[in-house]
Design a protein around this motif. Structure first.
Motif, mmCIF file in Angstrom:
data_model
loop_
_atom_site.group_PDB
_atom_site.id
_atom_site.type_symbol
_atom_site.label_atom_id
_atom_site.label_comp_id
_atom_site.label_asym_id
_atom_site.label_seq_id
_atom_site.Cartn_x
_atom_site.Cartn_y
_atom_site.Cartn_z
ATOM 1 N N LYS A 74 31.915 -85.863 -34.119
ATOM 2 C CA LYS A 74 31.478 -84.696 -33.356
ATOM 3 C C LYS A 74 30.399 -83.987 -34.159
ATOM 4 O O LYS A 74 30.506 -83.821 -35.358
ATOM 5 C CB LYS A 74 32.668 -83.777 -33.107
ATOM 6 C CG LYS A 74 32.321 -82.618 -32.220
ATOM 7 C CD LYS A 74 33.543 -81.836 -31.841
ATOM 8 C CE LYS A 74 33.054 -80.603 -31.124
ATOM 9 N NZ LYS A 74 33.728 -80.329 -29.921
ATOM 10 N N ASN A 115 27.647 -80.954 -35.390
ATOM 11 C CA ASN A 115 27.831 -79.602 -35.895
ATOM 12 C C ASN A 115 27.760 -78.587 -34.757
ATOM 13 O O ASN A 115 27.234 -78.869 -33.686
ATOM 14 C CB ASN A 115 26.768 -79.288 -36.953
ATOM 15 C CG ASN A 115 26.968 -80.087 -38.215
ATOM 16 O OD1 ASN A 115 28.043 -80.621 -38.467
ATOM 17 N ND2 ASN A 115 25.932 -80.188 -39.020
ATOM 18 N N VAL A 116 28.291 -77.414 -35.029
ATOM 19 C CA VAL A 116 28.337 -76.328 -34.058
ATOM 20 C C VAL A 116 27.600 -75.132 -34.648
ATOM 21 O O VAL A 116 27.735 -74.833 -35.838
ATOM 22 C CB VAL A 116 29.802 -75.947 -33.747
ATOM 23 C CG1 VAL A 116 29.890 -74.667 -32.929
ATOM 24 C CG2 VAL A 116 30.511 -77.090 -33.042
ATOM 25 N N ARG A 123 29.920 -70.035 -29.608
ATOM 26 C CA ARG A 123 29.951 -71.259 -30.403
ATOM 27 C C ARG A 123 29.171 -72.278 -29.572
ATOM 28 O O ARG A 123 29.564 -72.574 -28.455
ATOM 29 C CB ARG A 123 31.378 -71.717 -30.661
ATOM 30 C CG ARG A 123 32.156 -70.729 -31.534
ATOM 31 C CD ARG A 123 33.613 -71.154 -31.701
ATOM 32 N NE ARG A 123 33.746 -72.468 -32.285
ATOM 33 C CZ ARG A 123 33.644 -72.757 -33.574
ATOM 34 N NH1 ARG A 123 33.407 -71.805 -34.441
ATOM 35 N NH2 ARG A 123 33.788 -73.990 -34.016
ATOM 36 N N ASP A 174 27.461 -75.957 -28.928
ATOM 37 C CA ASP A 174 27.432 -77.394 -29.204
ATOM 38 C C ASP A 174 25.970 -77.803 -29.351
ATOM 39 O O ASP A 174 25.177 -77.640 -28.421
ATOM 40 C CB ASP A 174 28.094 -78.125 -28.045
ATOM 41 C CG ASP A 174 28.042 -79.635 -28.153
ATOM 42 O OD1 ASP A 174 27.506 -80.163 -29.159
ATOM 43 O OD2 ASP A 174 28.538 -80.301 -27.237
ATOM 44 N N GLU A 231 28.266 -74.687 -38.578
ATOM 45 C CA GLU A 231 29.609 -75.068 -39.020
ATOM 46 C C GLU A 231 29.730 -76.578 -38.896
ATOM 47 O O GLU A 231 29.522 -77.132 -37.813
ATOM 48 C CB GLU A 231 30.627 -74.360 -38.124
ATOM 49 C CG GLU A 231 32.051 -74.574 -38.500
ATOM 50 C CD GLU A 231 32.951 -73.792 -37.544
ATOM 51 O OE1 GLU A 231 33.308 -74.334 -36.479
ATOM 52 O OE2 GLU A 231 33.263 -72.620 -37.862
ATOM 53 N N GLU A 232 30.043 -77.235 -40.001
ATOM 54 C CA GLU A 232 30.212 -78.693 -39.974
ATOM 55 C C GLU A 232 31.515 -79.045 -39.264
ATOM 56 O O GLU A 232 32.510 -78.366 -39.420
ATOM 57 C CB GLU A 232 30.238 -79.266 -41.388
ATOM 58 C CG GLU A 232 28.883 -79.282 -42.053
ATOM 59 C CD GLU A 232 28.932 -79.933 -43.407
ATOM 60 O OE1 GLU A 232 28.024 -80.721 -43.677
ATOM 61 O OE2 GLU A 232 29.855 -79.648 -44.185
ATOM 62 N N GLN A 233 31.461 -80.107 -38.496
ATOM 63 C CA GLN A 233 32.669 -80.580 -37.790
ATOM 64 C C GLN A 233 33.216 -81.807 -38.459
ATOM 65 O O GLN A 233 32.519 -82.542 -39.077
ATOM 66 C CB GLN A 233 32.337 -80.884 -36.337
ATOM 67 C CG GLN A 233 31.882 -79.663 -35.565
ATOM 68 C CD GLN A 233 32.946 -78.593 -35.448
ATOM 69 O OE1 GLN A 233 34.033 -78.862 -34.949
ATOM 70 N NE2 GLN A 233 32.662 -77.408 -35.941
#
Length: 93
Positions: free
Chosen positions: A13, A15-16, A28, A30, A91-93
């Motif tokens: 997935k 990053n966000v 948030r 995508d 934010e790393e997923q």
């Protein structure tokens, strides 16, 4: 006879982008979908998502420093518009 097995590995997935107004998370986003977001904050700002990155565009702030950050998309990168009180971090997923 040899047996052929196909293994499908799902893509990680992406990053966000976390969008904050002051100290409150308001969105948030995508980063896998190219889109433009209008944020009605202290001053209006527009965020653009393209090629799994995000940037400030069309900010109504006086100095446009936020637009100078350009595209961000790697974990822990950030951009901020101080006059509008809007910040974006990855934010790393």
């Amino acid at each position: 006879a040899a047996t052929l097995a196909l293994v499908f590995i799902p893509k990680d997935k992406g990053n966000v982008a976390v969008v904050m107004y002051g100290d409150e998370t308001i969105m948030r986003i995508d980063l896998s979908r190219d889109k433009t977001y209008n944020i009605d904050a202290r001053l209006p700002v527009t965020l653009e998502v393209k090629n799994e990155k995000i940037r400030f565009v069309n900010s109504q702030c006086p100095d446009l420093i936020c637009e100078g950050f350009g595209f961000i998309g790697n974990g822990n990168e950030y951009a901020i518009c101080v006059p509008a009180r809007v910040s974006v971090y990855i934010e790393e997923q």
